[in-house]
Design an enzyme around this catalytic site. Structure first.
Site, PDB file in Angstrom:
ATOM      1  N   ASP A 248     -12.600  26.073 -17.528  1.00 41.40           N
ATOM      2  CA  ASP A 248     -11.316  25.307 -16.748  1.00 41.40           C
ATOM      3  C   ASP A 248     -10.573  24.985 -15.761  1.00 41.40           C
ATOM      4  OD1 ASP A 248     -10.872  26.831 -19.485  1.00 41.40           O
ATOM      5  OD2 ASP A 248      -8.171  27.296 -19.388  1.00 41.40           O
TER       6      ASP A 248
HETATM    7  N1  DQQ Z   1      -9.310  29.778 -20.601  1.00 41.87           N
HETATM    8  C1  DQQ Z   1      -8.076  29.126 -22.448  1.00 41.87           C
HETATM    9  C2  DQQ Z   1      -6.558  29.249 -21.569  1.00 41.87           C
HETATM   10  C3  DQQ Z   1      -7.090  30.486 -21.054  1.00 41.87           C
HETATM   11  C4  DQQ Z   1      -7.848  30.997 -20.329  1.00 41.87           C
HETATM   12  C5  DQQ Z   1      -8.738  27.550 -22.428  1.00 41.87           C
HETATM   13  C6  DQQ Z   1      -9.232  32.383 -19.720  1.00 41.87           C
HETATM   14  O1  DQQ Z   1      -5.815  29.260 -22.823  1.00 41.87           O
HETATM   15  O2  DQQ Z   1      -5.894  30.677 -20.204  1.00 41.87           O
HETATM   16  O3  DQQ Z   1     -10.030  27.604 -22.217  1.00 41.87           O
HETATM   17  O4  DQQ Z   1     -10.120  31.312 -19.175  1.00 41.87           O
END
Ligand code: DQQ
Length: 540
Positions: A22
């Site tokens: 992300d």
């Molecule tokens: N990736 C998820 C999120 C979390 C993060 C979404 C963890 O919900 O915070 O891809 O790497």
């Protein structure tokens, strides 16, 4: 092996090596754009998550700094997960992020971090004050599904932000928290919104200007200019980002989608590989910019062998479509600075069953803009009512190789000279659905012939394009980057990002064609393809 270094992207954001996911807390500060992102410093699979940090003057050339946020306190010891930035009224950027504080289960709390030195435009050091964590899951909240704080917005003396979660067996929910001082946060009893979609990751909530106006708004703008609001959620179960357009009642702290069925219709930012996205307001150019993560679709053994996994999509400017019903998205204008040598084709008719190669430039790393004009819509196929609501299944059943009436027509990108390998990006037009009066336009990316390598995930991606094609005209833009094809239909109404891993069509061997697999003539009114240069990319 398929691990061809020529598959590494040239102008999409990525670090020198390792796993990324992300985008986090994009922000603009003292002349620099900052991007943080989920990063594994130890390998090309998800794990050991820290916030990597890069900075840029133009969102195109990037310089890597050392990670900004790493596990260091009790409330983030087992992971520093996603979050967002908020600009305080005195100009201080703050970061809110999810910390994992137990080794056995992913128990989630929210933390805050402040820049150590506000006079450093690169914001290299971040401090975590001792009052962390600032938000913990209380009774009734699922502590293992409670994460990804949004940018906060302020009105009437209160800050508010959202945290994504799930209630009951499968209701995605965005909880609202309020604070006067950015330290003590209390939950508003009713969530901002919820829907029966499963867990909501990475919520995003922001105001937009009146329909058709490109200017963006700061997240705290309210009143007349904030004509509509957009709520986006990332669907953990289905791995895509969907949004609705609606209104925000600040007193009741409630968001109501304009289309009562909006949450079921699942309007998406992107109908392909694009997840956990986040927008920010860019005060330098007064626009709202969307960042989104695109995962690999090779095997994780291949990722380990190549030493990297994950890219960020090209940042997109987002604004409300003139219809008011959806957003438009367009690659930020800065990307055009990478355009080099170009070739233009004009007024070229492509007969049924024909394809035409665009020659005279390299197209493994290219930007292509094309406008098509179909001679007549009379021969359009009829739409199977069973598939009328499901673009993806429709395109799965009628892929690029299935002859149609009007279309399939579009591009073959990353194609080999013998066209054994090719990724099709195309449109297909259907007669109006029952009760409708407008022809139905489908946009697809079909990668089923993209590689001779058998060990790849090659899903066909598709979305409907809510455009009026009665004059026969429709446009397409594709950003091609070695193992990425990122396409924008009808000026950014429908977008599809796809990852492909050709074995022949790499580097100088990648070719570009226009094809027509329908029964009606299609004219390329104008096509321009540019070779794309490589920007500075985190020292790679
Ligand atoms: N990736 C998820 C999120 C979390 C993060 C979404 C963890 O919900 O915070 O891809 O790497």
């Amino acid at each position: 092996s398929i691990i061809d270094p020529l598959l590494r992207t040239g102008y999409h954001f990525q670090p020198r090596k390792n796993w990324i996911n992300d985008p986090n807390a994009p922000l603009y500060y003292k002349g620099w754009y900052h991007l943080f992102y989920q990063y594994n410093p130890k390998g090309a699979v998800w794990g050991n998550i820290v916030w990597a940090h890069s900075v840029s003057r133009d969102l195109i050339n990037w310089m890597a700094l050392k990670p900004a946020i790493e596990p260091s306190i009790a409330s983030d010891k087992y992971g520093c997960w996603s979050g967002s930035a908020t600009m305080l009224p005195d100009g201080t950027p703050t970061i809110m992020y999810t910390g994992v504080n137990r080794p056995d289960v992913n128990y989630q709390v929210q933390n805050v971090a402040y820049p150590r030195n506000k006079s450093d435009p690169l914001l290299r050091e971040w401090d975590k004050p001792s009052h962390n964590p600032i938000i913990v899951p209380k009774a009734g909240i699922n502590a293992t599904q409670f994460r990804d704080p949004t940018t906060a917005w302020r009105a009437g003396g209160h800050w508010r932000l959202l945290i994504g979660s799930v209630t009951g067996p499968a209701h995605g929910v965005a909880y609202v928290y309020r604070s006067r001082d950015f330290k003590r946060w209390t939950r508003v009893e009713r969530p901002l919104h919820s829907a029966a979609t499963g867990m909501w990751e990475c919520p995003d909530f922001y105001p937009v200007e009146a329909a058709g106006r490109r200017e963006g708004l700061d997240t705290s703008v309210s009143g007349r200019r904030a004509r509509k609001y957009v709520l986006k959620n990332s669907l953990d179960l289905r791995r895509y980002d969907y949004y609705t357009v609606g209104t925000y009642d600040r007193r009741a702290e409630r968001y109501v989608p304009d289309d009562p069925a909006g949450d079921e219709r699942h309007l998406r930012y992107d109908y392909g590989n694009f997840y956990a996205s986040k927008t920010f307001y860019d005060p330098a150019k007064r626009r709202r910019i969307l960042w989104g993560w695109a995962n690999e679709s090779d095997t994780s053994a291949d990722d380990v062998a190549k030493g990297w996994a994950g890219i960020q999509a090209i940042p997109r400017t987002v604004w409300l479509d003139p219809s008011g019903k959806q957003l438009l998205q367009w690659p930020i204008e800065e990307v055009e600075a990478l355009r080099g040598k170009s070739v233009t084709v004009k007024h070229r008719v492509i007969k049924p069953g024909q394809h035409v190669e665009v020659t005279g430039l390299q197209t493994a790393q290219a930007d292509v803009e094309v406008t098509f004009e179909v001679s007549s819509l009379a021969g359009a196929e009829s739409l199977d009512p069973e598939l009328a609501g499901d673009a993806q299944r429709l395109c799965g059943a009628r892929g690029a190789a299935v002859e149609g009436g009007v279309g399939p027509f579009g591009l073959w990108v990353l194609a080999s000279a013998d066209r054994q390998e090719r990724t099709a990006v195309f449109f297909r037009v259907f007669r109006p659905a029952r009760g409708g009066d407008k022809p139905v336009v489908l946009m697809c990316t079909d990668p089923t012939k993209s590689s001779l390598n058998p060990n790849l995930y090659q899903p066909t991606f598709a979305g409907f394009v809510d455009t009026d094609i009665s004059d026969g005209k429709i446009s397409l833009r594709s950003l091609i980057d070695r193992s990425v094809v990122e396409s924008f239909g009808a000026g950014g109404k429908t977008c599809i990002l796809s990852r492909v891993y050709p074995s022949l069509a790499t580097g100088k061997n990648a070719r570009l064609y226009v094809f027509n697999g329908g029964k009606a003539d299609v004219k390329v009114s104008r096509l321009t393809a540019w070779e794309m240069k490589k920007p500075l990319m985190n020292g790679a």
